[in-house]
Motif scaffolding. Structure first.
Motif, mmCIF file in Angstrom:
data_model
loop_
_atom_site.group_PDB
_atom_site.id
_atom_site.type_symbol
_atom_site.label_atom_id
_atom_site.label_comp_id
_atom_site.label_asym_id
_atom_site.label_seq_id
_atom_site.Cartn_x
_atom_site.Cartn_y
_atom_site.Cartn_z
ATOM 1 N N PHE A 3 41.590 41.758 27.795
ATOM 2 C CA PHE A 3 41.619 42.919 28.696
ATOM 3 C C PHE A 3 40.204 43.452 28.886
ATOM 4 O O PHE A 3 39.431 43.606 27.928
ATOM 5 N N THR A 4 39.846 43.673 30.144
ATOM 6 C CA THR A 4 38.519 44.195 30.456
ATOM 7 C C THR A 4 38.633 45.602 31.017
ATOM 8 O O THR A 4 39.611 45.937 31.692
ATOM 9 N N HIS A 5 37.635 46.421 30.752
ATOM 10 C CA HIS A 5 37.647 47.815 31.193
ATOM 11 C C HIS A 5 36.963 48.004 32.544
ATOM 12 O O HIS A 5 36.787 49.131 32.989
ATOM 13 N N TYR A 6 36.564 46.911 33.153
ATOM 14 C CA TYR A 6 35.916 47.027 34.456
ATOM 15 C C TYR A 6 36.769 46.315 35.499
ATOM 16 O O TYR A 6 37.656 45.533 35.179
ATOM 17 N N LYS A 7 36.477 46.568 36.774
ATOM 18 C CA LYS A 7 37.117 45.845 37.854
ATOM 19 C C LYS A 7 36.137 45.701 39.007
ATOM 20 O O LYS A 7 35.283 46.559 39.228
ATOM 21 N N TYR A 8 36.292 44.595 39.734
ATOM 22 C CA TYR A 8 35.405 44.320 40.843
ATOM 23 C C TYR A 8 35.851 45.092 42.096
ATOM 24 O O TYR A 8 37.004 45.541 42.186
ATOM 25 N N ALA A 9 34.942 45.189 43.027
ATOM 26 C CA ALA A 9 35.274 45.851 44.291
ATOM 27 C C ALA A 9 36.301 45.004 45.047
ATOM 28 O O ALA A 9 36.187 43.776 45.098
ATOM 29 N N PRO A 10 37.329 45.640 45.610
ATOM 30 C CA PRO A 10 38.372 44.883 46.325
ATOM 31 C C PRO A 10 37.846 44.304 47.630
ATOM 32 O O PRO A 10 36.956 44.869 48.266
ATOM 33 N N GLU A 11 38.390 43.181 48.025
ATOM 34 C CA GLU A 11 37.989 42.519 49.270
ATOM 35 C C GLU A 11 39.243 41.961 49.938
ATOM 36 O O GLU A 11 40.019 41.218 49.312
ATOM 37 N N GLU A 12 39.489 42.308 51.185
ATOM 38 C CA GLU A 12 40.654 41.805 51.906
ATOM 39 C C GLU A 12 40.357 40.458 52.531
ATOM 40 O O GLU A 12 39.275 40.246 53.067
#
Length: 480
Positions: A467-476
């Protein structure tokens, strides 16, 4: 005395060491899959014993029958009554029962009763395949599951035995008590195995509409799923208490959300699909496979034909004689299957309902999927579409393999067998016994994967990320 104490300590240490090794080497999904593999191999040996057979059977056919029984499919590469003795049929019955409830459930219950409890890891292993959120409820649910299973099977066996006594055809049934028990267990576990040559098309039961109705109700009940059955019983208890309080002029007895969202969605989906399928089969096959039946009999056989693809597999009619539209419909019903946590297979009614609700939400421009004033969790939607995608991948791969091995069969016949195998239904267009050894092995793998689900196979063998505490910017992405 000291020697016995020393031996006991050594055995106990060995048991603990093995348990520690198993915990480190295998995760719950692997234990779940492994339990079915062990049961299938044990069943293969069991049904090849001399006391089990009337005629010789190959190792592949024995493995096929054992897999079909444990995976509660019902596809048979040989004729059950003419190949297996009463002992062989009894062993098949045990495999159906163990596979229907789940060997892991039995193991957990036995450990619970023998030790007076169960470990945290054992509860996790069983709970992960029982859709139970709270660990304290795991064995309570399992105990209720065992009680409900044996109770319904006992009542069903009694009803089937009574239908034999009232048989309008007048054709005697050999070993009526054992036959009643066998069909009650096979029905509730949605296995589709029968001790009659020709299945439920046999002269002794084809026009026995009481028998056909009882069998249909048993496998419909078994296909609802244990959590739903338990929830419905809980709701009926709540409803009776509420009416009792009202009649005795006491306070209003009301508790919201007794019936869970999961139960509502699956019951409504099951009801709608079953009703539409019955009407369609009755209308399309009225002058075809239903022609030899009259009056109420037409509706009974139409009901049996429309509900058995989800996923009982009993053949009250010759499915190879159906019109092509009916065959396509039955393949679709087989793919949907029964409800979650039931003895049936398929992608499950809950998965299909979630997919439909999500599509409707997207069409309406909503960013959330909502039903009954509740929002469906995104993880449920992801699992639903993953299950649907993986099922089509497995079925498609099997179709390609069987088409390569047996080119003499049409694409429709092969597709029907593959949908039936993956969804653990057991219906056939009379193709299974004629398949080559290679094709039978493909169906064996497909039945197994369909029973344990492709998602469980991936969970068992794909390494999980931390489990990571970060997330990448969403891209459609461009989808349509």
């Amino acid at each position: 005395m000291c020697r016995h104490v020393r031996l006991f300590v050594q055995v106990n240490l060995l048991h603990k060491s093995i348990a520690v090794i198993i915990k480190k080497l295998f995760n719950p999904a692997q234990l779940f899959i492994g339990s079915f593999i062990i049961l299938i191999l044990f069943g293969t040996v069991l049904i090849r014993l001399p006391i089990s057979l009337k005629t010789a059977i190959t190792g592949v056919d024995a493995l096929f029958i054992a897999t079909s029984a444990v995976c509660v499919t019902g596809l048979a590469s040989v004729d059950i009554p003419s190949t297996f003795s009463v002992w062989g049929q009894f062993f098949i019955l045990l495999l159906i029962q163990a596979g229907g409830i789940g060997i892991l459930s039995f193991a957990g219950l036995f450990a619970y009763f023998l030790k007076g409890g169960s470990s945290y890891s054992n509860q996790l292993a069983i709970g992960s395949f029982s859709n139970v959120d709270r660990l304290g409820e795991v064995f309570t649910i399992l105990k209720r599951t065992i009680i409900i299973t044996f109770s319904i099977e006992a009542i069903g066996a009694a009803a089937i035995y009574w239908s034999f006594l009232q048989n309008p055809a007048g054709v005697p049934v050999e070993n009526p008590l054992f036959t009643a028990i066998f069909h009650a267990v096979s029905s509730f576990c949605n296995a589709g195995f029968s001790t009659f040559t020709g299945g439920l098309m046999a002269d002794a039961v084809q026009y026995n509409y009481g028998f056909q109705t009882v069998v249909a109700f048993i496998y419909i009940f078994g296909g609802l799923g244990f959590p739903i059955v338990i929830n419905v019983l809980k709701y009926l208890k709540h409803l009776s208490n509420r009416l009792l309080k009202k009649w005795t002029l006491k306070q209003n007895y009301y508790r919201p959300w007794v019936m869970t969202i999961n139960s509502k969605i699956n019951l409504i989906t099951t009801g709608i699909i079953s009703f539409l399928a019955i009407v369609f089969i009755y209308w399309l096959e009225y002058d075809n496979v239903l022609q030899e039946h009259a009056g109420v009999g037409k509706w009974v056989i139409a009901m049996a034909t429309a509900t058995t693809p989800r996923t009982a597999g009993f053949n009250s009619i010759d499915f190879s004689q159906l019109h092509n539209p009916s065959i396509i419909l039955i393949m679709f019903l087989m793919w949907i299957g029964a409800s979650p946590s039931s003895t049936g297979g398929g992608i499950k009614t809950g998965t299909f309902a979630v997919a439909i609700l999500n599509v409707v939400s997207l069409a309406r421009g909503k960013s959330k999927t909502e039903v009954f004033r509740r929002e469906i969790a995104s993880i449920s939607i992801q699992r639903a579409f993953a299950t649907m995608f993986l099922s089509l991948v497995a079925i498609g791969t099997a179709m390609v393999a069987i088409t390569y091995c047996d080119e003499r069969f049409s694409t429709l016949e092969i597709a029907f067998e593959c949908f039936s195998a993956y969804s653990t239904v057991g219906l056939s267009l009379s193709v299974t016994p004629e398949l080559s050894t290679a094709s039978k092995l493909v169906l064996i793998c497909l039945m197994f994967v369909g029973r344990v689900t492709m998602l469980s196979v991936l969970i068992a063998f794909v390494k999980k990320v931390r489990f990571t505490h970060y997330k990448y910017a969403p891209e459609e992405l461009t989808i349509y």
